[in-house]
Motif scaffolding. Structure first.
Motif, PDB file in Angstrom:
ATOM      1  N   ALA A   3     116.086  45.601 124.406  1.00  0.00           N
ATOM      2  CA  ALA A   3     115.874  45.236 126.008  1.00  0.00           C
ATOM      3  C   ALA A   3     116.517  46.269 126.964  1.00  0.00           C
ATOM      4  CB  ALA A   3     116.561  43.799 125.942  1.00  0.00           C
ATOM      5  N   ALA A   4     117.934  46.511 126.488  1.00  0.00           N
ATOM      6  CA  ALA A   4     118.566  47.490 127.026  1.00  0.00           C
ATOM      7  C   ALA A   4     117.911  48.682 127.363  1.00  0.00           C
ATOM      8  CB  ALA A   4     120.009  47.595 126.879  1.00  0.00           C
ATOM      9  N   LEU A   5     117.366  49.406 126.387  1.00  0.00           N
ATOM     10  CA  LEU A   5     116.607  50.702 126.400  1.00  0.00           C
ATOM     11  C   LEU A   5     115.577  50.737 127.240  1.00  0.00           C
ATOM     12  CD1 LEU A   5     117.461  51.463 122.635  1.00  0.00           C
ATOM     13  CD2 LEU A   5     118.214  52.950 124.382  1.00  0.00           C
ATOM     14  N   ALA A   6     114.778  49.750 126.932  1.00  0.00           N
ATOM     15  CA  ALA A   6     113.386  49.726 127.496  1.00  0.00           C
ATOM     16  C   ALA A   6     113.621  49.551 129.212  1.00  0.00           C
ATOM     17  CB  ALA A   6     112.430  48.596 127.145  1.00  0.00           C
ATOM     18  N   LEU A  16     113.897  57.732 119.469  1.00  0.00           N
ATOM     19  CA  LEU A  16     112.649  57.866 120.118  1.00  0.00           C
ATOM     20  C   LEU A  16     112.432  57.572 121.256  1.00  0.00           C
ATOM     21  CD1 LEU A  16     110.493  56.403 116.778  1.00  0.00           C
ATOM     22  CD2 LEU A  16     110.917  58.935 117.493  1.00  0.00           C
ATOM     23  N   HIS A  17     113.175  56.721 121.957  1.00  0.00           N
ATOM     24  CA  HIS A  17     112.968  56.265 123.371  1.00  0.00           C
ATOM     25  C   HIS A  17     113.647  57.406 123.994  1.00  0.00           C
ATOM     26  CE1 HIS A  17     111.955  53.926 126.779  1.00  0.00           C
ATOM     27  NE2 HIS A  17     113.445  53.632 127.292  1.00  0.00           N
ATOM     28  N   GLY A  74     115.708  38.305 125.660  1.00  0.00           N
ATOM     29  CA  GLY A  74     114.184  37.809 125.472  1.00  0.00           C
ATOM     30  C   GLY A  74     113.186  37.784 126.849  1.00  0.00           C
ATOM     31  N   ALA A  75     113.853  37.855 127.822  1.00  0.00           N
ATOM     32  CA  ALA A  75     113.052  37.468 129.054  1.00  0.00           C
ATOM     33  C   ALA A  75     112.974  38.884 129.670  1.00  0.00           C
ATOM     34  CB  ALA A  75     114.058  36.952 130.257  1.00  0.00           C
ATOM     35  N   VAL A  76     113.928  39.933 129.134  1.00  0.00           N
ATOM     36  CA  VAL A  76     113.608  41.386 129.536  1.00  0.00           C
ATOM     37  C   VAL A  76     112.463  42.091 128.689  1.00  0.00           C
ATOM     38  CG1 VAL A  76     114.918  43.643 129.300  1.00  0.00           C
ATOM     39  CG2 VAL A  76     116.025  41.810 130.272  1.00  0.00           C
ATOM     40  N   ILE A  77     112.573  41.775 127.368  1.00  0.00           N
ATOM     41  CA  ILE A  77     111.634  42.168 126.379  1.00  0.00           C
ATOM     42  C   ILE A  77     110.125  41.423 126.760  1.00  0.00           C
ATOM     43  CG2 ILE A  77     110.724  41.898 123.936  1.00  0.00           C
ATOM     44  CD1 ILE A  77     113.607  41.867 123.250  1.00  0.00           C
ATOM     45  N   ALA A  78     110.083  40.390 127.574  1.00  0.00           N
ATOM     46  CA  ALA A  78     108.755  39.892 127.932  1.00  0.00           C
ATOM     47  C   ALA A  78     108.307  40.524 128.998  1.00  0.00           C
ATOM     48  CB  ALA A  78     109.028  38.243 128.211  1.00  0.00           C
ATOM     49  N   GLU A  79     109.271  40.646 130.236  1.00  0.00           N
ATOM     50  CA  GLU A  79     108.833  41.021 131.478  1.00  0.00           C
ATOM     51  C   GLU A  79     108.527  42.546 131.174  1.00  0.00           C
ATOM     52  OE1 GLU A  79     108.347  40.465 134.472  1.00  0.00           O
ATOM     53  OE2 GLU A  79     109.408  38.356 134.718  1.00  0.00           O
ATOM     54  N   LEU A  80     109.343  43.350 130.528  1.00  0.00           N
ATOM     55  CA  LEU A  80     108.676  44.898 130.398  1.00  0.00           C
ATOM     56  C   LEU A  80     107.497  44.837 129.404  1.00  0.00           C
ATOM     57  CD1 LEU A  80     112.461  46.333 129.998  1.00  0.00           C
ATOM     58  CD2 LEU A  80     110.955  46.205 131.772  1.00  0.00           C
TER      59      LEU A  80
END
Length: 396
Positions: free
Chosen positions: A47-50, A112-113, A380-386
């Motif tokens: 999540a942080a990386l994204a 990779l990111h 989980g919220a960050v992963i969902a939003e992004l």
């Protein structure tokens, strides 16, 4: 979606959980949550990386360094490392079969990111050890790892054997390793695992190629519209495993017809639930065979009452991966719906505070339970939003 402040609040919690040695599992000390965990730390790091937040990316890097610097000589990864003392645990009653895969996923996702190849090159021997110990955990050289009870994230649940969630993590790790290290052996192993999963974890009338003899007569009893949780020499588990099915969508497992069938099941489940989906469903009820087994497996006290914790609890983190999987299949409307549920869940609190970020909710009452200010609920919220914004978390 709710307002952007929900996303910002989630990022703020990640910032609160940041330490010089990595992300801790919760902001406040509770049991052993104030430690850097392989599983929680890597998921938070994804999540942080994204997020593109420079400070959070640095904490993700520190998380990976802490974990790989404390790899066991045999190859398995820490359950957790205590900031300050560097005390390391490799598990409780058993070790964690999902941790080597999570560690490799986190490392290569970072590489990779960001384009920073330093860590992936530095820790290439450790990556090889992770993948080698997973090979050893097949025990029979036939392609699937055997997971002991309490051997993965659901460490107080009933499952043991060839568990799909763990196989998919290994597949993801191998495909990322093949992409970065250009290793044909990793690519061929990943292809072997995909084929095994296709045959053994979705019902069909065929009996050839099944991994265990008991599956020949038990498969007709578990005709489900989703990927099976797993099996062992005695039984096939019939429960719906949200984590495994979310990862299956994210990693593109299965045929187009299977994906449609699974998405239709998820759509109907969301319509019925009107909230987050449970990690395992249906819940195991009192006075049943599985409850007798479940009741004796706990570390700090029994938590798996029906519709709680692993036994039918609602976890924002795994619903975040569901959003990522749905977006990989262009199911935008369903993904938006689940994201709203995640934010609503993270709002809930047992006091007057505006955000609780509890690790899970009761499956029926929807009341928050477990540890508050839990880092991977925010992740989980960050992963969902992004994911809704178009970011692809599979990177394969």
């Amino acid at each position: 979606m709710l307002s952007i402040s929900d996303y910002e609040r989630s990022l703020h919690l990640l910032q609160q959980a940041a330490t010089p040695t990595g992300f801790t599992a919760a902001v406040h000390e509770h049991d052993n949550y104030k430690r850097v965990w392989t599983r929680d730390g890597v998921i938070t790091s994804l999540a942080a990386l994204a997020s593109q937040d420079p400070a959070l990316i640095q904490t993700a890097k520190a998380t990976l360094q802490t974990l790989f610097d404390h790899q066991h000589p045999v190859g398995f990864m820490p359950s957790n490392v205590t900031p300050g003392t560097n005390a390391v645990s490799y598990g409780g009653t058993v070790g964690r079969a999902d941790n080597p895969s999570w560690a490799v996923i986190g490392l290569l996702f970072y590489t990779l990111h960001t384009g920073d190849t330093t860590l992936a090159d530095q820790y290439q021997p450790q990556v090889q050890k992770c993948l080698s110990v997973l090979e050893a955990w097949e025990f029979n050289g036939k392609g699937l790892i055997y997971v002991p009870q309490s051997g993965d994230w659901a460490d107080e649940y009933i499952q043991h054997g060839y568990i799909l969630y763990d196989q998919l993590l290994r597949l993801w790790a191998l495909e990322l390793a093949a992409a970065y290290y250009h290793d044909q052996a990793y690519r061929e192993k990943a292809q072997q695992i995909r084929s095994l999963l296709q045959v053994n974890f979705w019902y069909s009338e065929r009996t050839t190629g099944l991994y265990a003899a008991n599956m020949v007569h038990q498969m007709p009893l578990v005709q489900k519209p989703y990927w099976l949780l797993g099996f062992n020499p005695a039984r096939i588990y019939p429960q719906f495993d949200l984590q495994a099915n979310a990862l299956a969508l994210l990693l593109g497992l299965g045929t187009p017809d299977q994906k449609v069938t699974l998405i239709n099941f998820i759509r109907a489940s969301l319509q019925s639930q009107q909230d987050l989906l449970a990690s395992f469903s249906p819940a195991i009820e009192e006075d049943t065979f599985f409850m007798e087994e479940l009741r004796h497996n706990h570390a700090y006290g029994f938590r798996n009452f029906p519709h709680e914790f692993h036994n039918g609890g609602l976890w924002p983190v795994w619903n975040g991966f569901l959003v990522a999987g749905l977006m990989a299949c262009q199911e935008v409307e369903l993904a938006q719906q689940v994201t709203e549920y995640i934010h609503r869940a993270n709002h809930k609190h047992t006091s007057a505070a505006s955000f609780g970020f509890y690790e899970n909710l009761h499956g029926l009452s929807k009341d928050p339970i477990g540890v508050p200010l839990c880092t991977w609920s925010a992740a989980g919220a960050v992963i969902a939003e992004l994911s809704l914004s178009g970011f692809s978390f599979s990177l394969i």
